[in-house]
Design a protein around this motif. Structure first.
Motif, PDB file in Angstrom:
ATOM      1  N   PHE A  62       0.826  -1.207   0.000  1.00  0.00           N
ATOM      2  CA  PHE A  62       0.000   0.000   0.000  1.00  0.00           C
ATOM      3  C   PHE A  62       0.863   1.261   0.000  1.00  0.00           C
ATOM      4  O   PHE A  62       0.648   2.185  -0.799  1.00  0.00           O
ATOM      5  N   GLU A  63       1.866   1.304   0.884  1.00  0.00           N
ATOM      6  CA  GLU A  63       2.735   2.488   0.967  1.00  0.00           C
ATOM      7  C   GLU A  63       3.583   2.655  -0.290  1.00  0.00           C
ATOM      8  O   GLU A  63       3.810   3.774  -0.746  1.00  0.00           O
ATOM      9  N   THR A  64       4.043   1.544  -0.869  1.00  0.00           N
ATOM     10  CA  THR A  64       4.799   1.614  -2.126  1.00  0.00           C
ATOM     11  C   THR A  64       3.915   2.146  -3.244  1.00  0.00           C
ATOM     12  O   THR A  64       4.354   2.979  -4.046  1.00  0.00           O
ATOM     13  N   ALA A  65       2.669   1.684  -3.288  1.00  0.00           N
ATOM     14  CA  ALA A  65       1.726   2.155  -4.312  1.00  0.00           C
ATOM     15  C   ALA A  65       1.508   3.656  -4.179  1.00  0.00           C
ATOM     16  O   ALA A  65       1.566   4.390  -5.175  1.00  0.00           O
ATOM     17  N   LEU A  66       1.287   4.128  -2.947  1.00  0.00           N
ATOM     18  CA  LEU A  66       1.074   5.565  -2.745  1.00  0.00           C
ATOM     19  C   LEU A  66       2.316   6.373  -3.111  1.00  0.00           C
ATOM     20  O   LEU A  66       2.215   7.440  -3.710  1.00  0.00           O
ATOM     21  N   ARG A  67       3.477   5.847  -2.766  1.00  0.00           N
ATOM     22  CA  ARG A  67       4.731   6.547  -3.094  1.00  0.00           C
ATOM     23  C   ARG A  67       4.917   6.627  -4.608  1.00  0.00           C
ATOM     24  O   ARG A  67       5.350   7.651  -5.141  1.00  0.00           O
ATOM     25  N   ASN A  68       4.571   5.557  -5.317  1.00  0.00           N
ATOM     26  CA  ASN A  68       4.710   5.536  -6.777  1.00  0.00           C
ATOM     27  C   ASN A  68       3.708   6.464  -7.464  1.00  0.00           C
ATOM     28  O   ASN A  68       3.992   6.995  -8.529  1.00  0.00           O
ATOM     29  N   VAL A  69       2.529   6.646  -6.872  1.00  0.00           N
ATOM     30  CA  VAL A  69       1.485   7.462  -7.486  1.00  0.00           C
ATOM     31  C   VAL A  69       1.661   8.952  -7.136  1.00  0.00           C
ATOM     32  O   VAL A  69       1.182   9.813  -7.861  1.00  0.00           O
ATOM     33  N   SER A  70       2.357   9.258  -6.050  1.00  0.00           N
ATOM     34  CA  SER A  70       2.509  10.649  -5.606  1.00  0.00           C
ATOM     35  C   SER A  70       3.226  11.496  -6.651  1.00  0.00           C
ATOM     36  O   SER A  70       4.328  11.160  -7.071  1.00  0.00           O
ATOM     37  N   PRO A  71       2.612  12.625  -7.052  1.00  0.00           N
ATOM     38  CA  PRO A  71       3.246  13.495  -8.048  1.00  0.00           C
ATOM     39  C   PRO A  71       4.289  14.418  -7.410  1.00  0.00           C
ATOM     40  O   PRO A  71       4.154  14.800  -6.247  1.00  0.00           O
ATOM     41  N   ARG A  72       5.320  14.760  -8.186  1.00  0.00           N
ATOM     42  CA  ARG A  72       6.309  15.743  -7.723  1.00  0.00           C
ATOM     43  C   ARG A  72       5.938  17.132  -8.196  1.00  0.00           C
ATOM     44  O   ARG A  72       6.197  18.111  -7.515  1.00  0.00           O
ATOM     45  N   LEU A  73       5.358  17.221  -9.401  1.00  0.00           N
ATOM     46  CA  LEU A  73       4.982  18.506 -10.005  1.00  0.00           C
ATOM     47  C   LEU A  73       3.521  18.488 -10.412  1.00  0.00           C
ATOM     48  O   LEU A  73       2.978  17.428 -10.725  1.00  0.00           O
ATOM     49  N   GLU A  74       2.908  19.664 -10.413  1.00  0.00           N
ATOM     50  CA  GLU A  74       1.566  19.820 -10.953  1.00  0.00           C
ATOM     51  C   GLU A  74       1.480  21.206 -11.583  1.00  0.00           C
ATOM     52  O   GLU A  74       2.331  22.059 -11.327  1.00  0.00           O
ATOM     53  N   VAL A  75       0.475  21.423 -12.413  1.00  0.00           N
ATOM     54  CA  VAL A  75       0.273  22.751 -12.985  1.00  0.00           C
ATOM     55  C   VAL A  75      -0.880  23.439 -12.270  1.00  0.00           C
ATOM     56  O   VAL A  75      -1.887  22.802 -11.946  1.00  0.00           O
ATOM     57  N   ARG A  76      -0.692  24.743 -12.014  1.00  0.00           N
ATOM     58  CA  ARG A  76      -1.742  25.531 -11.376  1.00  0.00           C
ATOM     59  C   ARG A  76      -1.969  26.778 -12.220  1.00  0.00           C
ATOM     60  O   ARG A  76      -1.014  27.369 -12.712  1.00  0.00           O
ATOM     61  N   PRO A  77      -3.215  27.162 -12.398  1.00  0.00           N
ATOM     62  CA  PRO A  77      -3.492  28.345 -13.224  1.00  0.00           C
ATOM     63  C   PRO A  77      -3.064  29.633 -12.519  1.00  0.00           C
ATOM     64  O   PRO A  77      -3.239  29.780 -11.313  1.00  0.00           O
ATOM     65  N   ARG A  78      -2.491  30.539 -13.300  1.00  0.00           N
ATOM     66  CA  ARG A  78      -2.043  31.834 -12.773  1.00  0.00           C
ATOM     67  C   ARG A  78      -2.426  32.893 -13.790  1.00  0.00           C
ATOM     68  O   ARG A  78      -2.025  32.804 -14.954  1.00  0.00           O
ATOM     69  N   ARG A  79      -3.202  33.894 -13.358  1.00  0.00           N
ATOM     70  CA  ARG A  79      -3.619  34.963 -14.267  1.00  0.00           C
ATOM     71  C   ARG A  79      -2.574  36.066 -14.274  1.00  0.00           C
ATOM     72  O   ARG A  79      -2.223  36.606 -13.238  1.00  0.00           O
ATOM     73  N   VAL A  80      -2.080  36.374 -15.463  1.00  0.00           N
ATOM     74  CA  VAL A  80      -1.115  37.450 -15.628  1.00  0.00           C
ATOM     75  C   VAL A  80      -1.580  38.310 -16.803  1.00  0.00           C
ATOM     76  O   VAL A  80      -1.615  37.832 -17.941  1.00  0.00           O
ATOM     77  N   GLY A  81      -1.955  39.533 -16.516  1.00  0.00           N
ATOM     78  CA  GLY A  81      -2.324  40.476 -17.567  1.00  0.00           C
ATOM     79  C   GLY A  81      -3.439  40.003 -18.474  1.00  0.00           C
ATOM     80  O   GLY A  81      -3.338  40.113 -19.686  1.00  0.00           O
ATOM     81  N   GLY A  82      -4.509  39.456 -17.907  1.00  0.00           N
ATOM     82  CA  GLY A  82      -5.642  39.037 -18.705  1.00  0.00           C
ATOM     83  C   GLY A  82      -5.533  37.653 -19.306  1.00  0.00           C
ATOM     84  O   GLY A  82      -6.506  37.103 -19.788  1.00  0.00           O
ATOM     85  N   ALA A  83      -4.339  37.081 -19.288  1.00  0.00           N
ATOM     86  CA  ALA A  83      -4.156  35.717 -19.814  1.00  0.00           C
ATOM     87  C   ALA A  83      -3.960  34.757 -18.647  1.00  0.00           C
ATOM     88  O   ALA A  83      -3.400  35.119 -17.617  1.00  0.00           O
ATOM     89  N   SER A  84      -4.434  33.540 -18.828  1.00  0.00           N
ATOM     90  CA  SER A  84      -4.285  32.521 -17.792  1.00  0.00           C
ATOM     91  C   SER A  84      -3.228  31.518 -18.236  1.00  0.00           C
ATOM     92  O   SER A  84      -3.338  30.937 -19.316  1.00  0.00           O
ATOM     93  N   LYS A 139      -0.601   6.266 -14.643  1.00  0.00           N
ATOM     94  CA  LYS A 139      -0.783   7.013 -15.894  1.00  0.00           C
ATOM     95  C   LYS A 139      -1.213   8.447 -15.599  1.00  0.00           C
ATOM     96  O   LYS A 139      -0.747   9.390 -16.239  1.00  0.00           O
ATOM     97  N   LYS A 140      -2.080   8.618 -14.609  1.00  0.00           N
ATOM     98  CA  LYS A 140      -2.541   9.952 -14.211  1.00  0.00           C
ATOM     99  C   LYS A 140      -1.364  10.797 -13.716  1.00  0.00           C
ATOM    100  O   LYS A 140      -1.239  11.973 -14.060  1.00  0.00           O
ATOM    101  N   LYS A 141      -0.498  10.180 -12.920  1.00  0.00           N
ATOM    102  CA  LYS A 141       0.690  10.885 -12.416  1.00  0.00           C
ATOM    103  C   LYS A 141       1.596  11.292 -13.577  1.00  0.00           C
ATOM    104  O   LYS A 141       2.086  12.432 -13.641  1.00  0.00           O
ATOM    105  N   GLU A 142       1.822  10.374 -14.510  1.00  0.00           N
ATOM    106  CA  GLU A 142       2.690  10.668 -15.649  1.00  0.00           C
ATOM    107  C   GLU A 142       2.097  11.762 -16.531  1.00  0.00           C
ATOM    108  O   GLU A 142       2.825  12.604 -17.049  1.00  0.00           O
ATOM    109  N   ASP A 143       0.759  11.758 -16.696  1.00  0.00           N
ATOM    110  CA  ASP A 143       0.100  12.822 -17.460  1.00  0.00           C
ATOM    111  C   ASP A 143       0.303  14.184 -16.794  1.00  0.00           C
ATOM    112  O   ASP A 143       0.545  15.187 -17.467  1.00  0.00           O
ATOM    113  N   THR A 144       0.193  14.204 -15.464  1.00  0.00           N
ATOM    114  CA  THR A 144       0.395  15.445 -14.718  1.00  0.00           C
ATOM    115  C   THR A 144       1.824  15.948 -14.890  1.00  0.00           C
ATOM    116  O   THR A 144       2.049  17.137 -15.110  1.00  0.00           O
ATOM    117  N   HIS A 145       2.791  15.041 -14.806  1.00  0.00           N
ATOM    118  CA  HIS A 145       4.199  15.414 -14.983  1.00  0.00           C
ATOM    119  C   HIS A 145       4.460  15.893 -16.411  1.00  0.00           C
ATOM    120  O   HIS A 145       5.210  16.844 -16.627  1.00  0.00           O
TER     121      HIS A 145
END
Length: 159
Positions: A62-84, A139-145
């Motif tokens: 269980f802990e190995t599975a969670l460690r393998n699925v945990s993402p290191r990076l993610e994208v977050r939206p940031r508004r700068v000058g009218g563009a996101s 796959k979800k983690k890899e897509d996020t990365h």
């Protein structure tokens, strides 16, 4: 957003069988409509199935599975000058665990009903796959990365 005082994070009690806080958080996420005993039964059955199939300690799987699925990076939206912009950011520890738990449960729920009869079967199969580095949660983690890597050009908008 709270003004003035700092909100303290509630500490989750460890689960009764394995005395593991991470497993208790997992059980709380599996729980639906406040039925904790049902969620515990499902998760413990899944851990028993893992023990039967892999002949390893189910908590380690269980802990190995969670460690393998945990993402290191993610994208977050940031508004700068009218563009996101989708800005890649590092994921903090608590959120990393929360995302991993959420992705494991969602990918277990989305497994086909024809092959797996119960939620315990689906959870066990997803945890085994994730601990081996395959499956929908990985796959979800890899897509996020991959998304974070593609938007690396906007990293200077980080705050």
């Amino acid at each position: 957003m709270a003004r003035g005082r700092i909100i303290s994070k509630r500490e989750v009690e460890p689960d009764p069988l394995y005395s593991n806080r991470l497993l208790a958080r997992f059980i709380n996420r599996v729980m639906e409509s406040g039925k904790k005993s049902v969620a515990q039964k499902v998760v413990y059955q899944a851990l028993d199935k893992i023990k039967d199939q892999t002949e390893k300690n189910p908590i380690l799987v269980f802990e190995t599975a969670l460690r393998n699925v945990s993402p290191r990076l993610e994208v977050r939206p940031r508004r700068v000058g009218g563009a996101s912009y989708q800005v890649p950011m590092e994921v903090r520890g608590d959120r990393k665990e929360a995302l991993a738990i959420r992705w494991l449960i969602l990918s277990a729920k989305s497994r086909s009903s024809s092959q797996y009869k119960t939620m315990a079967d689906k959870l066990a199969a997803e945890m085994i796959d994730a601990s081996n580095g395959v499956g929908a949660a990985i796959k979800k983690k890899e897509d996020t990365h991959r998304m974070a890597e593609a938007n690396k050009a906007f990293a200077h908008f980080r705050w």
